[in-house]
Design a protein around this motif. Structure first.
Motif, PDB file in Angstrom:
ATOM      1  N   UNK A   1       0.827  -1.206   0.000  1.00 32.12           N
ATOM      2  CA  UNK A   1       0.000   0.000   0.000  1.00 32.12           C
ATOM      3  C   UNK A   1       0.862   1.256   0.000  1.00 32.12           C
ATOM      4  N   UNK A   2       1.999   1.199   0.701  1.00 28.18           N
ATOM      5  CA  UNK A   2       2.895   2.352   0.730  1.00 28.18           C
ATOM      6  C   UNK A   2       2.282   3.588   1.348  1.00 28.18           C
ATOM      7  N   UNK A   3       1.718   3.439   2.538  1.00 23.58           N
ATOM      8  CA  UNK A   3       1.069   4.572   3.197  1.00 23.58           C
ATOM      9  C   UNK A   3       2.060   5.707   3.428  1.00 23.58           C
ATOM     10  N   UNK A   4       1.542   6.923   3.315  1.00 21.65           N
ATOM     11  CA  UNK A   4       2.360   8.093   3.631  1.00 21.65           C
ATOM     12  C   UNK A   4       2.517   8.187   5.138  1.00 21.65           C
ATOM     13  N   UNK A   5       3.745   8.384   5.565  1.00 22.49           N
ATOM     14  CA  UNK A   5       3.999   8.466   7.008  1.00 22.49           C
ATOM     15  C   UNK A   5       4.877   9.672   7.314  1.00 22.49           C
ATOM     16  N   UNK A   6       4.909  10.010   8.576  1.00 20.17           N
ATOM     17  CA  UNK A   6       5.907  10.955   9.062  1.00 20.17           C
ATOM     18  C   UNK A   6       6.851  10.159   9.943  1.00 20.17           C
ATOM     19  N   UNK A   7       8.129  10.272   9.639  1.00 20.49           N
ATOM     20  CA  UNK A   7       9.143   9.563  10.423  1.00 20.49           C
ATOM     21  C   UNK A   7       9.639  10.518  11.496  1.00 20.49           C
ATOM     22  N   UNK A   8       9.398  10.193  12.761  1.00 25.49           N
ATOM     23  CA  UNK A   8       9.852  11.036  13.865  1.00 25.49           C
ATOM     24  C   UNK A   8      11.136  10.447  14.418  1.00 25.49           C
ATOM     25  N   UNK A   9      12.218  11.181  14.260  1.00 22.84           N
ATOM     26  CA  UNK A   9      13.517  10.628  14.645  1.00 22.84           C
ATOM     27  C   UNK A   9      14.317  11.672  15.401  1.00 22.84           C
ATOM     28  N   UNK A  10      15.372  11.214  16.051  1.00 23.26           N
ATOM     29  CA  UNK A  10      16.130  12.114  16.914  1.00 23.26           C
ATOM     30  C   UNK A  10      17.463  11.458  17.254  1.00 23.26           C
ATOM     31  N   UNK A  11      18.464  12.301  17.416  1.00 21.39           N
ATOM     32  CA  UNK A  11      19.754  11.796  17.886  1.00 21.39           C
ATOM     33  C   UNK A  11      19.956  12.331  19.297  1.00 21.39           C
ATOM     34  N   UNK A  12      19.895  11.446  20.272  1.00 20.19           N
ATOM     35  CA  UNK A  12      20.139  11.881  21.654  1.00 20.19           C
ATOM     36  C   UNK A  12      21.631  12.105  21.833  1.00 20.19           C
ATOM     37  N   UNK A  13      21.939  12.991  22.748  1.00 17.98           N
ATOM     38  CA  UNK A  13      23.336  13.299  23.022  1.00 17.98           C
ATOM     39  C   UNK A  13      24.125  12.020  23.300  1.00 17.98           C
ATOM     40  N   UNK A  14      25.264  11.909  22.700  1.00 16.78           N
ATOM     41  CA  UNK A  14      26.191  10.777  22.872  1.00 16.78           C
ATOM     42  C   UNK A  14      25.627   9.463  22.332  1.00 16.78           C
ATOM     43  N   UNK A  15      24.505   9.517  21.601  1.00 13.89           N
ATOM     44  CA  UNK A  15      23.951   8.281  21.052  1.00 13.89           C
ATOM     45  C   UNK A  15      23.807   8.411  19.548  1.00 13.89           C
ATOM     46  N   UNK A  16      23.336   7.333  18.924  1.00 12.27           N
ATOM     47  CA  UNK A  16      23.151   7.375  17.479  1.00 12.27           C
ATOM     48  C   UNK A  16      21.728   7.824  17.156  1.00 12.27           C
ATOM     49  N   UNK A  17      21.561   8.371  15.976  1.00 13.20           N
ATOM     50  CA  UNK A  17      20.223   8.755  15.528  1.00 13.20           C
ATOM     51  C   UNK A  17      19.353   7.511  15.437  1.00 13.20           C
ATOM     52  N   UNK A  18      18.102   7.651  15.848  1.00 10.31           N
ATOM     53  CA  UNK A  18      17.186   6.522  15.704  1.00 10.31           C
ATOM     54  C   UNK A  18      15.768   7.039  15.533  1.00 10.31           C
TER      55      UNK A  18
END
Lengths: 172, 513
Positions: free
Chosen positions: B232-249
């Motif tokens: 279906x390929x639904x449209x989404x919003x990807x909510x992501x963040x890189x916390x201090x000293x960590x990797x983006x996820x």
């Protein structure tokens, strides 16, 4: 009004008896919108069992084809449906505006002090049950108490005491 | 809806769609009317009274905007003292028994009640009686946790389960100040779209067990994306963040409104599929199981490519359109065969008549569009004499039904360009980690032929190459997205008229597929 959403189990499944089954069958064609059948079906349950158990609500949902949550909504909204086995005498005290301003709380407190009876509960001897309800439509003579369907207007603690004494003197 | 009418708002004239309700009509021209219960997918309910507006034309002086169609000459007043008073009064009422626990509430930062309080009310509480206590942390099933005290009784969640999923698990029980949203005892949310109620809830009453207390929403970067959970390929919003000293996820996916595809909602499987982007990822290139540098790994691949007489490339139906084209050109360059066989991605009987499809691949129509063979026979035939297999994130060999293919793979040198660990990829002779779909930009075509474009959302601390770059580094002729599109527009008829920069946020339906 108290929280009525904690449903009580009867501990046994519910089904209409012959009389109520016949009545339900008679009512069915009158309600093309089957959701509207929920309320008469709940009345039939109450007539048969005296109160409406969780199992009976499930039964009504199945019979009417409504969602369980719809039956739950209606049964908890209308205080005329008993969700606990009521006492021999069921007391309703109106809590809406006129009765509230005319100090219905004194009546509620009186029952708590003298019968150890709080809204939503039944006295230990099973004689009285109490429910705080929404407007009973007698605002002109507030505060209003309804016992077993009979209205008592312009109530105060003294009149309530006399009424309870009367009912208490009946043989069980 | 193309017909327009002129009406005035606070004395200014605007042109809006005729017949649309005032909330929608004015939103389209950038004027917000506050509301809790109205939602375009659920219709007007009129229970919250927050959208009351004045209309100066002799009708009842105050009407709910959600139930009032825009009409020619209408004089709408949003900012009179009377309306402001109503808004303050409603907010005061909503806040009588509200716990105001914003500091620990997941919704803080994207809460309608909080926003409206700051915008319209800012009053102190005048209540000096005890608050009505209700239940908190109720497990409603389906990963939904409910807090009855935060609820404003707008009924969106209830209407969602009745109108959209038609499962009706939720109801508003009791009445007056005791009213609350509840499930019938023992009948929890039981549908594959349940988590939409979390997103529909204008306040913090419905929370997701998956997202609860994981991240404050104001830290989240919001990038438009396309769900790769099914066809279906639904449209989404990807909510992501890189916390201090960590990797983006990635912290969560949310539905992104798309009238061509998913409307306002997505399924729970898709919503939670972000976990796959965060977990079990390949990070280090391996040659014969030994970690090597990316340069060493590429050199090893080049050596194999140079020696192979019959290379075979197996592409995934999850690859982007641009990647598939680049792979096709790469194969032409190296005289390799290309197969897109991937029966394992189809889960027969899993789909429904709403958003979920049997086919769990996001971009299968692109294989057909580019003319990449997807048949089992072709792959079997090619495997018969292949001396090098390069898999581009596709594993058609491990599935039980394809045991014969995996048997044929024995003895053939295998190079896996892959996003995730799996037994087949991990045991390849060379393993090259590649970016997954949240980490590159690209396009996909869904099962209805809608072409969507998405941007790069996540940038990892140590990014792995995108497939297109990798193929170019290995001698593929397609250098970048621009080159891919230039090539495709010439070679692929239905894409001839498509300007990739003008695809838009809702995508476009391709003609002539």
């Amino acid at each position: 009004m108290s929280d009525r959403s904690q449903l009580l189990d009867a501990g046994r499944p519910f089904a209409f008896d012959e009389t109520r089954e016949a009545e339900f069958t008679r009512l069915e064609p009158r309600y093309p919108e089957r959701d509207s059948l929920i309320m008469p079906a709940l009345w039939l349950v109450q007539e048969q069992q005296g109160w409406i158990s969780r199992e009976a609500m499930e039964y009504v949902a199945e019979r009417t084809g409504a969602y369980h949550a719809q039956v739950f909504e209606l049964a908890t909204f209308y205080t005329m449906y008993h969700l606990r086995p009521p006492g021999k005498h069921h007391i309703c005290i109106c809590r809406t505006l006129s009765c509230y301003l005319r100090e219905k709380q004194l009546l509620v407190d009186w029952l708590a002090a003298n019968l150890d009876l709080v809204p939503g509960a039944v006295t230990e001897d099973g004689r009285f049950s109490l429910e705080e309800v929404e407007c009973l439509g007698h605002c002109g003579s507030a505060p209003v108490v309804q016992v077993d369907g009979v209205f008592y207007e312009d109530m105060d603690e003294e009149k309530l005491g006399a009424l309870i004494e009367d009912l208490r003197s009946e043989a069980i | 809806m193309s017909e327009k009418v002129t009406l005035s708002v606070n004395g200014h004239e605007v042109r809006v769609a005729a017949g649309a309700n005032l909330i929608d009509a004015l939103e389209a021209v950038g004027i917000d009317i506050p509301h809790f219960c109205y939602h375009p997918a659920l219709g007007a309910d009129g229970n919250c009274r927050m959208c009351l507006v004045e209309i100066e034309d002799g009708r009842p002086p105050i009407v709910p905007a959600c139930k009032t169609p825009a009409a020619e000459g209408m004089k709408v007043v949003l900012e009179s003292e009377k309306i402001k008073k109503i808004q303050r009064d409603i907010l005061e009422m909503e806040l009588i028994n509200h716990p105001v626990d914003c500091p620990v509430c997941d919704q803080a930062g994207e809460c309608t009640l909080q926003d409206y309080y700051m915008k319209f009310d800012l009053g102190d509480s005048r209540m000096d009686v005890a608050q009505v206590k209700k239940d908190k942390r109720l497990d409603f099933g389906g990963g939904v946790v409910h807090d009855q005290e935060r609820c404003v009784l707008c009924g969106r969640c209830v209407r969602f389960t009745r109108q959209i999923t038609k499962t009706g698990e939720l109801g508003i029980v009791n009445r007056a100040d005791q009213a609350r949203v509840a499930i019938f005892p023992g009948k929890p949310l039981n549908n594959r779209y349940a988590l939409n109620v979390v997103e529909l809830c204008p306040v913090g009453a419905m929370t997701s067990r998956d997202f609860r207390f994981k991240q404050r929403v104001w830290f989240l970067k919001k990038t438009p994306g396309v769900c790769h959970g099914c066809a279906t390929g639904c449209s989404i919003t990807i909510d992501h963040h890189r916390e201090k000293y960590k990797d983006a996820r990635i912290y969560r996916y949310r539905a992104r409104h798309n009238p061509l595809i998913n409307g306002y909602f997505i399924c729970d499987d898709g919503r939670l599929s972000y976990h796959l982007e965060n977990e079990n990822r390949l990070e280090t290139p391996l040659v014969k199981g030994v970690p090597v540098t990316p340069t060493e790994a590429l050199d090893a691949v080049r050596t194999h490519l140079g020696q192979a007489k019959y290379p075979l490339v197996v592409v995934s139906p999850d690859c982007s359109l641009e990647q598939l084209y680049a792979a096709q050109m790469f194969c032409l360059e190296h005289g390799a065969k290309v197969s897109g066989y991937s029966a394992a991605a189809i889960v027969a009987g899993d789909g429904d008549d709403y958003l979920i499809k049997d086919d769990k691949a996001a971009n299968r129509p692109s294989l057909n569009l580019l003319g990449i063979d997807t048949s089992r026979e072709y792959l079997r035939e090619a495997l018969g004499h292949a001396d090098l297999v390069i898999t581009l994130n596709n594993d058609p060999f491990t599935d039980g039904a394809d045991a014969d293919l995996s048997e044929m793979m024995k003895g053939i040198t295998t190079i896996a360009c892959a996003t995730h660990h799996c037994e087949f990829f991990d045991n390849a002779d060379i393993v090259l980690p590649i970016a997954s779909y949240s980490e590159y930009a690209g396009s996909v075509i869904n099962s209805d032929g809608v072409l969507q474009r998405f941007g790069r959302a996540v940038v990892k601390n140590r990014p792995v190459p995108e497939l297109l770059e990798l193929l170019h580094a290995l001698g593929g002729p397609v250098a970048d997205m621009g080159a891919a599109w230039a090539g495709m527009r010439t070679a692929v008829a239905p894409l001839g008229a498509v300007d990739p920069d003008k695809i838009g946020e809702h995508g476009m339906r391709l003609e002539g597929l």
